[in-house]
Design a protein around this motif. Structure first.
Motif, PDB file in Angstrom:
ATOM      1  N   GLY A  35      32.385  31.508  24.216  1.00 47.37           N
ATOM      2  CA  GLY A  35      32.208  30.662  25.390  1.00 47.37           C
ATOM      3  C   GLY A  35      33.192  30.968  26.498  1.00 47.37           C
ATOM      4  N   ALA A  36      33.589  32.221  26.621  1.00 49.28           N
ATOM      5  CA  ALA A  36      34.579  32.599  27.628  1.00 49.28           C
ATOM      6  C   ALA A  36      33.958  32.650  29.010  1.00 49.28           C
ATOM      7  CB  ALA A  36      35.167  33.964  27.288  1.00 49.28           C
ATOM      8  N   ARG A  37      34.718  32.264  29.995  1.00 44.55           N
ATOM      9  CA  ARG A  37      34.345  32.488  31.384  1.00 44.55           C
ATOM     10  C   ARG A  37      34.786  33.903  31.753  1.00 44.55           C
ATOM     11  NH1 ARG A  37      34.701  27.607  35.444  1.00 44.55           N
ATOM     12  NH2 ARG A  37      32.868  28.785  36.074  1.00 44.55           N
ATOM     13  N   THR A  38      33.907  34.680  32.351  1.00 40.64           N
ATOM     14  CA  THR A  38      34.201  36.090  32.587  1.00 40.64           C
ATOM     15  C   THR A  38      34.197  36.425  34.068  1.00 40.64           C
ATOM     16  OG1 THR A  38      31.864  36.673  32.300  1.00 40.64           O
ATOM     17  CG2 THR A  38      33.289  36.867  30.368  1.00 40.64           C
ATOM     18  N   TRP A  39      35.071  37.343  34.408  1.00 41.15           N
ATOM     19  CA  TRP A  39      35.079  37.985  35.719  1.00 41.15           C
ATOM     20  C   TRP A  39      34.787  39.455  35.476  1.00 41.15           C
ATOM     21  CZ3 TRP A  39      39.927  40.244  38.263  1.00 41.15           C
ATOM     22  CH2 TRP A  39      39.610  40.775  39.532  1.00 41.15           C
ATOM     23  N   ILE A  40      33.602  39.893  35.850  1.00 46.80           N
ATOM     24  CA  ILE A  40      33.183  41.276  35.661  1.00 46.80           C
ATOM     25  C   ILE A  40      33.428  42.012  36.971  1.00 46.80           C
ATOM     26  CG2 ILE A  40      31.291  42.806  34.977  1.00 46.80           C
ATOM     27  CD1 ILE A  40      29.950  40.270  33.770  1.00 46.80           C
ATOM     28  N   VAL A  66      36.534  41.461  32.510  1.00 41.44           N
ATOM     29  CA  VAL A  66      35.772  42.532  31.868  1.00 41.44           C
ATOM     30  C   VAL A  66      35.563  43.609  32.919  1.00 41.44           C
ATOM     31  CG1 VAL A  66      33.615  43.163  30.737  1.00 41.44           C
ATOM     32  CG2 VAL A  66      34.638  40.908  30.312  1.00 41.44           C
ATOM     33  N   TYR A  67      36.113  44.791  32.663  1.00 42.68           N
ATOM     34  CA  TYR A  67      36.040  45.876  33.638  1.00 42.68           C
ATOM     35  C   TYR A  67      34.735  46.640  33.455  1.00 42.68           C
ATOM     36  CZ  TYR A  67      40.904  44.521  33.982  1.00 42.68           C
ATOM     37  OH  TYR A  67      42.054  43.778  34.138  1.00 42.68           O
ATOM     38  N   HIS A  68      33.974  46.718  34.528  1.00 49.97           N
ATOM     39  CA  HIS A  68      32.604  47.224  34.478  1.00 49.97           C
ATOM     40  C   HIS A  68      32.531  48.615  33.872  1.00 49.97           C
ATOM     41  CE1 HIS A  68      28.757  48.811  36.033  1.00 49.97           C
ATOM     42  NE2 HIS A  68      28.356  47.551  36.006  1.00 49.97           N
ATOM     43  N   ASP A  69      33.489  49.477  34.207  1.00 46.48           N
ATOM     44  CA  ASP A  69      33.465  50.868  33.746  1.00 46.48           C
ATOM     45  C   ASP A  69      34.554  51.146  32.721  1.00 46.48           C
ATOM     46  OD1 ASP A  69      31.379  51.514  35.612  1.00 46.48           O
ATOM     47  OD2 ASP A  69      32.895  51.543  37.196  1.00 46.48           O
TER      48      ASP A  69
END
Length: 445
Positions: free
Chosen positions: A414-419, A394-397
């Protein structure tokens, strides 16, 4: 199914072609013919027994990547552990295409006098959304894996397809990677309010780096309002279409290149300031997207969940452009009391009407904008119970897919996210294999 096989840079490449129903919900017949779907399967040496992963491309309307060397970039990282399937979604690439020539020159959607039958064309276009694409993917999966489940990696709109896939066929999936593509489960108005605000913020970030471009862009827009300038394709460039070069602001790879477009746009002709042929050619190239991208852009959000049944998009991007400062179509570009911004993924009616490649579809898009009986493509009641592992960047901007809505959808599935703000919306391509590796590691933890 027809298949052609060849070798390319120590990979075996199988090019598959499949006949699928135009409408998977009805029996094939005279009023429901088959169309062709193309998929390129890439297998590295020694990888013949690896499981399959299918790449779901962004868009809508964009074909799968064409790599000179499949070992490069994110495809190369996927090849370490998978046979990679690069699917040309229906309407794109080598699959049955959606464009003026294929649809309108044959006469199937034209009436007497060559006029377009807008309702029939709109009904046809509506069969190129998420729900039909993932059913095409199921035909491909059954043929290539012998019925075994496979993994997906979905970029942008490919993430929307992933959510549709998880809704309809969760048993077909072993794991799903999503990059900048967790769709919001809300009406398109809520999405575009956010993306207009994010686009305004990206404009301001750009202008802090290239301060003189703010004035240049305003002057170009005012010039286009008052002076006829023609693109290489022959049509007049208007402020509405010029605004769309702001699409580049949403990526890591093209934002800095935008400045080179504005560093010298002018020439003098007969004592008058005009836009250079080079500038117009570059703008024309940037605006030369596939017609499918423009005409289906709002339709992919229409009636997306059962709770949104009975609602229309009603030209959301057009309406909301009048709400957010900086995007009003009638604003004076030279009025410095108000902002004047380049736009992003906002397909207004004017932009479609002014492009020769999309103008013939305009009345059909009007029909789709008013339609209220769309089938749902996402089923939250199914998604909340999915047991398929999902990892998402997930891209912050992100200028195109709002962060807060993406995180709400991540919670749902229930996804694991990398922000991250290390990359913009094109992080999958811009990062080489970094984004893929990070998501794989998330699921391995």
């Amino acid at each position: 199914m027809g298949t052609v096989t060849y070798r390319q840079h120590s990979c075996t490449v199988h090019e598959h072609r499949f006949d699928v129903p135009l409408d998977h919900m009805r029996a094939v017949g005279a009023d429901n013919p088959t169309i062709e779907v193309f998929a390129r399967e890439v297998v590295r040496d020694g990888g013949e027994d690896l499981p399959h992963v299918v790449h779901l491309q962004g868009g809508p309307g964009h074909e799968a990547p064409r790599n000179g060397d499949f070992h490069d970039g994110f495809v190369g990282h996927l090849l370490k552990d998978h046979r990679v399937v690069l699917l040309d979604q229906r309407g794109t690439g080598q699959s049955t295409r959606l464009d003026v020539r294929s649809l309108l020159e044959g006469g199937d959607f034209t009436g007497t006098g060559g006029t377009v039958d807008a309702q029939r064309l709109a009904d046809h276009l509506a069969l190129f959304r998420q729900d039909q694409i993932i059913r095409d993917a199921e035909v491909v999966r059954e043929a290539l894996t012998g019925g075994k489940p496979w993994s997906t990696i979905g970029q942008s709109y490919g993430g929307f397809l992933t959510l549709a896939y998880l809704s309809a066929f969760p048993e077909a999936l072993t794991k799903c990677l999503v990059t900048g593509g967790l769709a919001g489960m809300v009406h398109v108005d809520e999405i575009y309010r956010r993306t207009y605000a994010a686009t305004a913020a990206r404009n301001e970030t750009y202008f802090r780096r290239h301060r003189a471009d703010r004035r240049t862009i305003r002057e170009i827009a005012a010039h286009l309002r008052d002076t006829e300038e023609l693109l290489p394709t022959g049509e007049r460039l208007t402020p509405a279409r010029f605004r769309l070069v702001g699409m580049s602001l949403g990526g890591s790879l093209r934002t800095d290149l935008l400045h080179y477009l504005f560093e010298g746009p002018w020439v003098t002709v007969g004592g008058r300031r005009r836009l250079s042929a080079d500038f117009l050619a570059q703008v024309g190239t940037q605006l030369a997207w596939t017609p499918m991208y423009a005409v289906l852009h709002e339709a992919i959000y229409a009636g997306a969940t059962p709770d949104l049944a009975g609602t229309a998009t009603n030209w959301s991007a057009e309406r909301l452009s009048r709400e957010v400062p900086g995007f009003h179509p009638d604003a004076d570009p030279l009025d410095e009391a108000e902002p004047w911004y380049l736009s992003g993924e906002h397909m207004t009616r004017a932009a479609i009407a002014e492009d020769p490649a999309t103008r013939p579809f305009l009345e059909a898009v009007d029909v789709m904008a008013a339609r209220t009986d769309w089938p749902a493509v996402y089923l939250p009641e199914v998604l909340k119970d999915t047991e398929v592992p999902v990892a998402a960047a997930v891209y912050h901007d992100d200028m195109f897919v709002p962060r807060d809505l993406s995180l709400a959808t991540a919670d749902l599935v229930g996804a694991r996210t990398w922000i991250t703000n290390e990359f913009q919306h094109d992080g999958l391509r811009a990062s080489g294999g970094t984004v893929v590796d990070r998501l794989v590691d998330l699921l391995a933890d």
